[in-house]
Design a protein around this motif. Structure first.
Motif, short mmCIF file in Angstrom:
data_model
loop_
_atom_site.label_atom_id
_atom_site.label_comp_id
_atom_site.label_asym_id
_atom_site.label_seq_id
_atom_site.Cartn_x
_atom_site.Cartn_y
_atom_site.Cartn_z
N VAL A 1 0.75 -1.64 -0.12
CA VAL A 1 -0.33 -0.10 -0.08
C VAL A 1 0.83 1.67 -0.20
N ASN A 2 0.76 2.50 -0.86
CA ASN A 2 1.57 3.26 -0.50
C ASN A 2 0.85 4.37 -0.09
N LEU A 3 0.92 5.32 1.11
CA LEU A 3 0.03 5.15 1.91
C LEU A 3 0.05 6.34 1.84
N ASP A 4 0.41 7.29 1.22
CA ASP A 4 0.29 8.89 0.24
C ASP A 4 -1.49 8.22 -0.62
N GLY A 5 -1.74 7.47 -0.93
CA GLY A 5 -3.03 7.17 -1.74
C GLY A 5 -2.58 6.71 -2.97
N ALA A 6 -1.20 7.49 -3.54
CA ALA A 6 -1.63 7.50 -5.19
C ALA A 6 -1.42 6.24 -5.85
N GLU A 7 -1.54 5.58 -6.89
CA GLU A 7 -0.97 4.15 -7.04
C GLU A 7 0.57 4.54 -7.54
N ILE A 8 1.41 3.72 -7.13
CA ILE A 8 3.08 4.06 -7.38
C ILE A 8 3.40 3.82 -9.10
N PHE A 9 2.38 2.51 -9.45
CA PHE A 9 2.63 1.93 -10.42
C PHE A 9 2.01 1.80 -11.57
N PRO A 10 1.77 2.84 -13.22
CA PRO A 10 3.33 2.44 -13.72
C PRO A 10 3.91 3.63 -13.52
N LEU A 11 5.07 3.96 -13.56
CA LEU A 11 6.39 5.08 -13.26
C LEU A 11 6.01 5.45 -14.60
N LYS A 12 6.00 6.69 -15.10
CA LYS A 12 5.42 7.89 -16.10
C LYS A 12 7.17 8.17 -16.82
N ILE A 13 7.31 7.50 -18.23
CA ILE A 13 8.29 8.04 -18.83
C ILE A 13 8.92 9.76 -19.53
N GLY A 14 9.54 10.04 -19.43
CA GLY A 14 10.77 11.05 -18.49
C GLY A 14 10.76 11.74 -17.35
N LYS A 15 9.95 11.39 -16.29
CA LYS A 15 10.05 11.18 -15.29
C LYS A 15 11.26 11.19 -14.32
N ASN A 16 11.89 12.17 -13.51
CA ASN A 16 13.23 11.96 -13.05
C ASN A 16 11.85 11.78 -11.39
N TYR A 17 12.57 10.10 -10.57
CA TYR A 17 12.58 10.06 -9.66
C TYR A 17 13.62 10.04 -8.53
N GLY A 18 14.89 10.75 -8.80
CA GLY A 18 15.45 10.38 -7.79
C GLY A 18 14.73 11.56 -6.83
N ASN A 19 14.61 12.35 -6.93
CA ASN A 19 13.57 12.62 -5.36
C ASN A 19 12.39 12.70 -4.80
N SER A 20 12.08 11.29 -5.16
CA SER A 20 10.31 11.30 -5.73
C SER A 20 10.37 9.80 -3.45
N SER A 21 9.66 9.59 -3.05
CA SER A 21 9.37 8.94 -2.13
C SER A 21 7.88 8.51 -2.23
N PHE A 22 8.14 7.24 -1.65
CA PHE A 22 6.98 6.27 -1.28
C PHE A 22 6.48 5.74 -0.02
N PRO A 23 6.11 6.29 0.58
CA PRO A 23 4.93 5.61 2.17
C PRO A 23 4.79 4.59 1.84
N SER A 24 5.38 3.11 2.78
CA SER A 24 5.10 2.22 1.70
C SER A 24 4.42 1.14 3.38
N LEU A 25 3.51 0.84 3.04
CA LEU A 25 2.55 -0.04 3.95
C LEU A 25 2.96 -1.61 3.48
N VAL A 26 3.03 -2.19 3.79
CA VAL A 26 3.19 -3.95 3.29
C VAL A 26 2.81 -4.57 4.58
N VAL A 27 1.88 -5.87 4.58
CA VAL A 27 0.67 -6.86 5.10
C VAL A 27 1.17 -8.08 4.30
N SER A 28 0.60 -8.66 5.10
CA SER A 28 1.12 -10.07 4.66
C SER A 28 -0.44 -10.62 3.83
N ARG A 29 -1.79 -9.56 4.25
CA ARG A 29 -2.51 -9.88 3.22
C ARG A 29 -3.97 -9.09 3.08
#
Length: 273
Positions: free
Chosen positions: A225-253
């Motif tokens: 789960v991306n805690l920011d709400g938006a879908e992480i993927f697909p990535l956007k062609i031409g976008k610089n991801y160097g400064n992008s963070s994706f606060p994430s929650l991972v659960v077993s189910r």
């Protein structure tokens, strides 16, 4: 596609083994420099990054590459590798034997294969997750070529949940599990995929921290789960991801998202976010 996936897996196994053999000679022996974003980098990171890029270009010349230490712009190619040459540089420099080499393979902007090798533990994780890409082939998640699955247990004080150093605000409220702090984003999440932990949180992971494990944890039966709400993927062609963070929650189910998301969402309000 079967021969292609065999080639991809063999490439990852061979390349990470060769790179790790060299890295082990530097493990715990070299100094790190601080980058602009506050993370650390060593000459070993840079060497491993260059070596993996060159290996990808030689074996898969039509594939794009995005890595932590060089280009951060997502390329206009159907296939793209996202590489973290040393995930856990602080551990690596301090002689803590938990750090890894992470390679994620994306198709049209979405990860479909992930491979992470933890050299000191001799643990190699990989997984296939095709989603709605239309691709076919091998399936599942594996540790040293043996199938792994997430835990089906309910949370309890005897179950483990992993935090990162920037997600401690979660503990402002009573927490239903025992806490562990691994210090390596990929391994934090891989422990969920392997069934050792019931969940985990990373407050500020970059795309190279999560591209490979995003595949593996879902292939093992978990949810990301991306805690920011938006879908992480697909990535956007031409976008610089160097400064992008994706606060994430991972659960077993998936059913545990409602339990942990209200607790984990506090990290999006932290000064690190």
């Amino acid at each position: 596609m079967k021969d292609f996936w065999k080639q991809v897996l063999n490439f990852c196994q061979q390349t990470t083994q060769e790179v790790s053999d060299r890295l082990m000679t530097d493990f715990g022996k070299i100094q790190a420099e601080q980058k602009e974003d506050g993370s650390l980098v060593t000459k070993a990171d840079k060497w491993a990054d260059r070596t993996i890029r060159e290996a990808i270009q030689a074996t898969f010349p039509s594939h794009g590459v995005l890595t932590e230490e060089t280009t951060h712009v997502f390329p206009d190619t159907d296939w793209c590798w996202i590489v973290d040459p040393i995930d856990g540089t602080t551990n690596f420099t301090r002689g803590v034997p938990v750090w890894g080499i992470s390679l994620g393979l994306l198709y049209k902007g979405t990860p479909v294969f992930g491979f992470v090798y933890i050299p000191c533990l001799k643990q190699a994780f990989h997984g296939f997750w095709y989603g709605d890409s239309g691709l076919t082939g091998d399936t599942g998640a594996y540790l040293n070529n043996q199938p792994i699955f997430t835990s089906k247990d309910d949370p309890s004080p005897s179950h483990l949940f992993n935090l990162c150093a920037r997600s401690l605000a979660i503990l402002q409220k009573p927490f239903p599990c025992k806490i562990r702090m691994i210090g390596v984003a990929s391994y934090n999440i891989l422990l969920v995929a392997a069934g050792a932990a019931i969940g985990g949180v990373e407050a500020t992971p970059k795309i190279w921290d999560i591209a490979a494990v995003w595949v593996i944890v879902q292939a093992a039966g978990g949810s990301f789960v991306n805690l920011d709400g938006a879908e992480i993927f697909p990535l956007k062609i031409g976008k610089n991801y160097g400064n992008s963070s994706f606060p994430s929650l991972v659960v077993s189910r998936q059913e545990l998202i409602s339990t942990f998301k209200p607790l984990a969402s506090v990290i999006t309000q932290s000064p690190y976010h």
